[in-house]
Enzyme design. Structure first.
Site, short mmCIF file in Angstrom:
data_model
loop_
_atom_site.label_atom_id
_atom_site.label_comp_id
_atom_site.label_asym_id
_atom_site.label_seq_id
_atom_site.Cartn_x
_atom_site.Cartn_y
_atom_site.Cartn_z
N HIS A 122 -8.32 6.24 25.24
CA HIS A 122 -8.40 4.90 24.64
C HIS A 122 -9.70 4.17 24.99
O HIS A 122 -9.95 3.10 24.43
CB HIS A 122 -7.23 4.03 25.10
N ASP A 243 3.79 11.93 25.81
CA ASP A 243 4.61 10.75 25.55
C ASP A 243 5.22 10.74 24.15
O ASP A 243 5.88 9.78 23.77
CB ASP A 243 3.83 9.46 25.80
#
Length: 308
Positions: A122, A243
């Protein structure tokens, strides 16, 4: 030779506030699950500033260094923190991915897994976010291109959150192909199919909430794998976030351990077909401890099978 596992105790020194999902036990649980495996265990080195500067400006690197606290925490953005041990951790995360690239391209290991934290996908050019400070896998890709002289490097990011940082850092890099599957809508709000890179070098695969393994396999078989074959990478890098698992608390996809096993096995087959098996994976997300440990172990087991 077997798969190289690259990690370091310094990753446990990156401490986040109580209740933060990106916490020390994540890596502890994963490494415990990997203990029985016959891996080539390698110490992650510290990256050099020159490595970081392949993707991030010097001013941003200086800001990160200046923000490091002597004690307690510094909050870089809404959910990204530094503690006194964080700088060594983020430098070793990049160093681990680069070491993996060097080992695989240099014939020291058939493939590699960097068990690191914090994650990196990110982190944008001059913006920390989503627990990430430096763009670990993007930097490793640039290292492979610029230091080793490769012409084509592919990145596959199967973390449930879009790798907006990797996309930002490599948007103008025609020598790379980024393939990223992610739940949409979800943080960070990017990753639509219309985002294709400056040179058509980005393939985003949005997945609706509730998407399970059957649908994921169909999407990868229809879009991702043909694109990899047409690109013919000389190296495949993986942003391995776990995830998308059904038990993860931060998202709503319904993958199971065997889905991560299948995807890893297929990527290894493609690596064998296209680039002599050269594949380097780096840990990104995964916030249910048991799901992370089981899925991460399955991922590494498939790398080991491919390594022979």
């Amino acid at each position: 030779m077997t798969t190289a596992l690259i990690t370091h105790a310094d990753f446990h020194g990156h401490v986040t506030p109580q209740g933060h999902p990106e916490r020390v036990p994540r890596l502890e649980h994963l490494l415990h699950a990997l203990e029985p495996l016959e891996l080539n265990r390698v110490t992650a080195p510290l990256a050099a500033d020159d490595d970081i500067l392949r993707c991030h400006p010097a001013s941003y690197v200086s800001e990160v260094k200046a923000a490091l606290p002597a004690d307690g925490f510094v909050q870089l953005d809404g959910d990204t923190y530094l503690s006194p041990g964080s700088l060594d951790a983020v430098y070793r995360a990049v160093g681990a991915a680069i070491r993996g690239v060097d080992m695989v391209l240099g014939g020291e290991a058939p493939n590699a897994f960097a068990a690191v934290r914090p994650p990196g996908h990110h982190a944008e050019t001059a913006t920390p976010m989503g627990f990430c400070v430096f763009g670990t896998v993007a930097i490793a890709a640039k290292h492979a291109l610029d230091h080793h002289g490769l012409s084509r490097v592919a990145i596959v990011d199967f973390d449930v959150h879009h790798g907006n940082g990797t996309q930002d850092l490599l948007w103008d890099e025609a020598r790379t192909l980024l393939i990223s599957s992610q739940q949409i809508p979800l943080f960070p709000g990017t990753g639509t199919a219309s985002e294709t890179g400056a040179h058509g070098n980005v393939l985003n695969l949005p997945l609706a909430p509730g998407t399970g393994g059957v649908q994921m396999r169909q999407v990868y078989e229809a879009q991702a794998f043909p694109r990899l074959r047409s690109f013919r990478p000389e190296l495949i890098l993986v942003s391995a976030g776990f995830d998308a698992h059904a038990d993860d608390p931060l998202a709503n996809l319904n993958w199971e351990v065997e889905d991560f096993r299948w995807l890893t096995a297929e990527l290894c087959k493609l690596a064998d077909e296209l680039c002599g098996g050269k594949i380097v994976s780096s840990l990104e997300g995964g916030y249910d401890l048991d799901a992370l440990a089981a899925s991460g172990k399955a991922h590494v087991e498939e790398l080991m099978k491919a390594a022979g």
